[in-house]
Design an enzyme around this catalytic site. Structure first.
Site, mmCIF file in Angstrom:
data_model
loop_
_atom_site.group_PDB
_atom_site.id
_atom_site.type_symbol
_atom_site.label_atom_id
_atom_site.label_comp_id
_atom_site.label_asym_id
_atom_site.label_seq_id
_atom_site.Cartn_x
_atom_site.Cartn_y
_atom_site.Cartn_z
ATOM 1 N N HIS A 76 0.873 -1.189 0.000
ATOM 2 C CA HIS A 76 0.000 0.000 0.000
ATOM 3 C C HIS A 76 0.898 1.223 0.000
ATOM 4 C CE1 HIS A 76 -3.057 2.931 1.041
ATOM 5 N NE2 HIS A 76 -3.988 2.001 0.893
ATOM 6 N N ASP A 77 0.932 1.923 -1.147
ATOM 7 C CA ASP A 77 1.918 2.978 -1.314
ATOM 8 C C ASP A 77 1.715 4.176 -0.390
ATOM 9 O OD1 ASP A 77 -0.393 3.553 -2.732
ATOM 10 O OD2 ASP A 77 0.571 3.574 -4.690
ATOM 11 N N THR A 106 -8.143 9.836 3.880
ATOM 12 C CA THR A 106 -8.038 8.598 3.116
ATOM 13 C C THR A 106 -6.934 8.752 2.081
ATOM 14 O OG1 THR A 106 -9.298 7.009 1.789
ATOM 15 C CG2 THR A 106 -9.727 9.327 1.389
ATOM 16 N N SER A 107 -6.534 7.647 1.493
ATOM 17 C CA SER A 107 -5.435 7.697 0.513
ATOM 18 C C SER A 107 -5.737 8.662 -0.618
ATOM 19 C CB SER A 107 -5.184 6.296 -0.060
ATOM 20 O OG SER A 107 -4.775 5.412 0.939
ATOM 21 N N HIS A 155 -7.995 19.663 -50.406
ATOM 22 C CA HIS A 155 -8.078 18.298 -50.941
ATOM 23 C C HIS A 155 -6.817 17.963 -51.747
ATOM 24 C CE1 HIS A 155 -12.303 18.324 -49.721
ATOM 25 N NE2 HIS A 155 -12.375 19.510 -50.272
ATOM 26 N N GLN A 231 -15.230 9.082 -2.125
ATOM 27 C CA GLN A 231 -13.844 8.932 -1.691
ATOM 28 C C GLN A 231 -12.876 9.619 -2.648
ATOM 29 O OE1 GLN A 231 -10.824 5.277 -1.390
ATOM 30 N NE2 GLN A 231 -12.372 5.206 0.219
ATOM 31 N N SER A 279 18.174 7.513 -46.153
ATOM 32 C CA SER A 279 17.778 6.136 -46.430
ATOM 33 C C SER A 279 19.021 5.264 -46.383
ATOM 34 C CB SER A 279 17.111 6.033 -47.803
ATOM 35 O OG SER A 279 17.007 4.681 -48.222
ATOM 36 N N LYS A 285 18.136 10.604 -50.613
ATOM 37 C CA LYS A 285 16.981 11.002 -49.817
ATOM 38 C C LYS A 285 17.322 12.016 -48.722
ATOM 39 C CE LYS A 285 13.356 9.358 -49.945
ATOM 40 N NZ LYS A 285 12.854 8.042 -49.512
ATOM 41 N N ARG A 319 -15.981 4.227 -4.649
ATOM 42 C CA ARG A 319 -14.559 4.176 -4.994
ATOM 43 C C ARG A 319 -14.180 2.785 -5.475
ATOM 44 N NH1 ARG A 319 -9.863 5.395 -7.085
ATOM 45 N NH2 ARG A 319 -8.059 5.486 -5.726
ATOM 46 N N ARG A 328 -1.285 6.531 -13.420
ATOM 47 C CA ARG A 328 0.149 6.309 -13.569
ATOM 48 C C ARG A 328 0.618 6.469 -15.008
ATOM 49 N NH1 ARG A 328 2.801 3.905 -9.198
ATOM 50 N NH2 ARG A 328 1.450 3.677 -7.391
#
Length: 458
Positions: A76-77, A106-107, A155, A231, A279, A285, A319, A328
């Site tokens: 749990h980070d 809370t987290s 076009h 949450q 190339s 090129k 949540r 992340r």
């Protein structure tokens, strides 16, 4: 970007949120929740995040995945950040604050403040300055080539003339709009407990004004406040920021694609760098690959931005963790745009508008002024003007002499005929293109002069 989007950065900004929460609890309630802290104590607490190192991030990781000091792994980070802070408070004058680390919250109270701090820092210090570098190059090109005519293509076919400066000015104006939209974004922080009702706050201290407190801590972190949440808060503000970044990215993509096409037509050429290889098998090129790499990276970024927009604001009941891996990926998405910007800068510094060729191309395609001829005829009441020009020139590449012969045969008064002949010079039939190029530059300069220090509030 690793200083803003990495596991190290995420831990750093989580620890900042935890520390500022403790200091605010002390200051805002005048010692009723956490005792009043001395200035040196506050300074030392803030050093925990201000001097936070990669080695210390590894210490947090140990609590999370390996175990440290006989504790964990927690898997749990945020709890691991809490344990790390507790460790650092031991043996200091603030050791008595250990019970108050991560109190009430809370987290997600901590995470939302951390992620928004990370995005704001990346935008203010890395992303926006990089966009300015592109915009400044476009400003120079729009100014230098404001009067140089070039054939437009709709076009991909020959169309009414413009100027190189107007084309570059158009991209500049769109980048300015994107930057303005990014500046308008206000990030909102939340700190209101496990399901957004301040339950634990009120249980412990029922007489304190917790709603006002949550506004104070959000403001300390640099944000407005989101009050009505469960949450987790909504991700609307983050998605608005990403939408503005994506808007800027799509200008980068459009410009990159067009540079490749202009190079193919010979309208713009890329400088030959002797050491470069176009190339592995075709020695002749000179490929516009810097622009093409920029285009590809924006496509990759857009996949992620679209995922964020579709997924980030949806969560089961109060949540779930379905947003976890998207959060992340914030740095990945912004990183792709930044890679695109860096490649586009290289491309822009290598290009030169081929003004001689552009003028020749206009002389070789006089049919592009048929728009003007039919408009002049309409002005004098010729209802079938469009059809007359369509019958004569649709799908045809005439010579200038053929155009003059056509004008000579028209059954119109001589003053009308003269007006028509006067617009046959394709190199001067550019409307207000030069003026618009200069206006785009002025608009960008005005925007830059009106800027405050930061974009996203922090």
């Amino acid at each position: 970007l690793r200083h803003y989007f990495s596991e190290y950065a995420l831990h750093k900004y989580r620890i900042k949120a935890e520390i500022e929460h403790m200091i605010a609890l002390s200051e805002y309630f005048n010692g009723k929740v956490i005792r009043e802290l001395g200035e040196e104590e506050k300074l030392n607490l803030r050093k925990l995040y201000e001097t936070f190192s990669e080695q210390e991030a590894y210490e947090v990781l140990q609590y999370d995945h390996l175990g440290r000091n006989g504790m964990g792994p927690t898997e749990h980070d945020v709890k691991s950040c809490e344990l790390w802070i507790r460790e650092k408070l031991k043996g200091t004058s603030t050791e008595d604050l250990i019970p108050y680390v991560h109190m009430f919250v809370t987290s997600e109270d901590i995470n939302n403040l951390a992620y928004k701090s990370m995005l704001a820092g990346a935008v203010n210090n890395i992303f926006a300055p990089a966009v300015y570098e592109v915009a400044d190059i476009l400003k120079g090109l729009a100014t230098k080539y404001s009067d140089e005519p070039v054939m437009s293509r709709t076009h991909v076919q020959p169309a009414s003339p413009s100027t190189f400066g107007k084309i570059f000015g158009g991209y500049l104006a769109r980048l300015t709009d994107g930057l303005e939209n990014l500046r308008k974004v206000t990030l909102k922080g939340k700190l209101n407990g496990a399901v957004g009702n301040y339950n634990a706050f009120v249980a412990a201290y029922p007489d304190l004004d917790w709603i006002s407190y949550s506004k104070v801590i959000a403001h300390r972190m640099g944000f407005a406040t989101e009050i009505w949440t469960d949450q987790r808060g909504s991700h609307n503000d983050m998605n608005r920021a990403f939408a503005a970044i994506a808007e800027i990215g799509n200008v980068i993509r459009d410009l990159s694609t067009d540079l490749s096409l202009y190079a193919a037509f010979g309208t713009i050429y890329f400088t030959k760098v002797e050491s470069h290889v176009g190339s592995s098998v075709m020695p002749h090129k000179i490929n516009p690959w810097f622009a093409e790499v920029a285009e590809g990276n924006i496509k990759k970024a857009n996949y992620l931005f679209n995922c964020f927009a579709n997924e980030m604001d949806v969560s089961r009941l109060q949540r779930d963790l379905s947003d976890h891996d998207y959060e992340r990926s914030y740095g990945e998405a912004v990183g792709y745009v930044l890679v695109a910007i860096n490649h586009l800068k290289i491309a822009l510094n290598l290009i030169y508008p081929n003004t001689d060729y552009a003028r020749k191309e206009l002389r070789d395609n006089p049919q592009v002024v048929t728009e003007a001829i039919q408009t002049i005829l309409r002005k004098y009441g010729q209802a079938e003007a469009y059809n007359i020009l369509k019958k004569e020139f649709r799908g045809v590449t005439p010579t200038v002499e053929k155009m003059k012969e056509f004008a000579a045969k028209l059954e119109v008064e001589e003053n009308i005929r003269k007006e028509i002949i006067d617009v046959l010079d394709t190199e001067t039939y550019t409307g207000l293109a030069s003026k618009l190029a200069k206006m785009a530059v002025d608009n960008y300069d005005m925007f830059r002069s009106s800027l405050h220090k930061d974009y996203l509030k922090i």
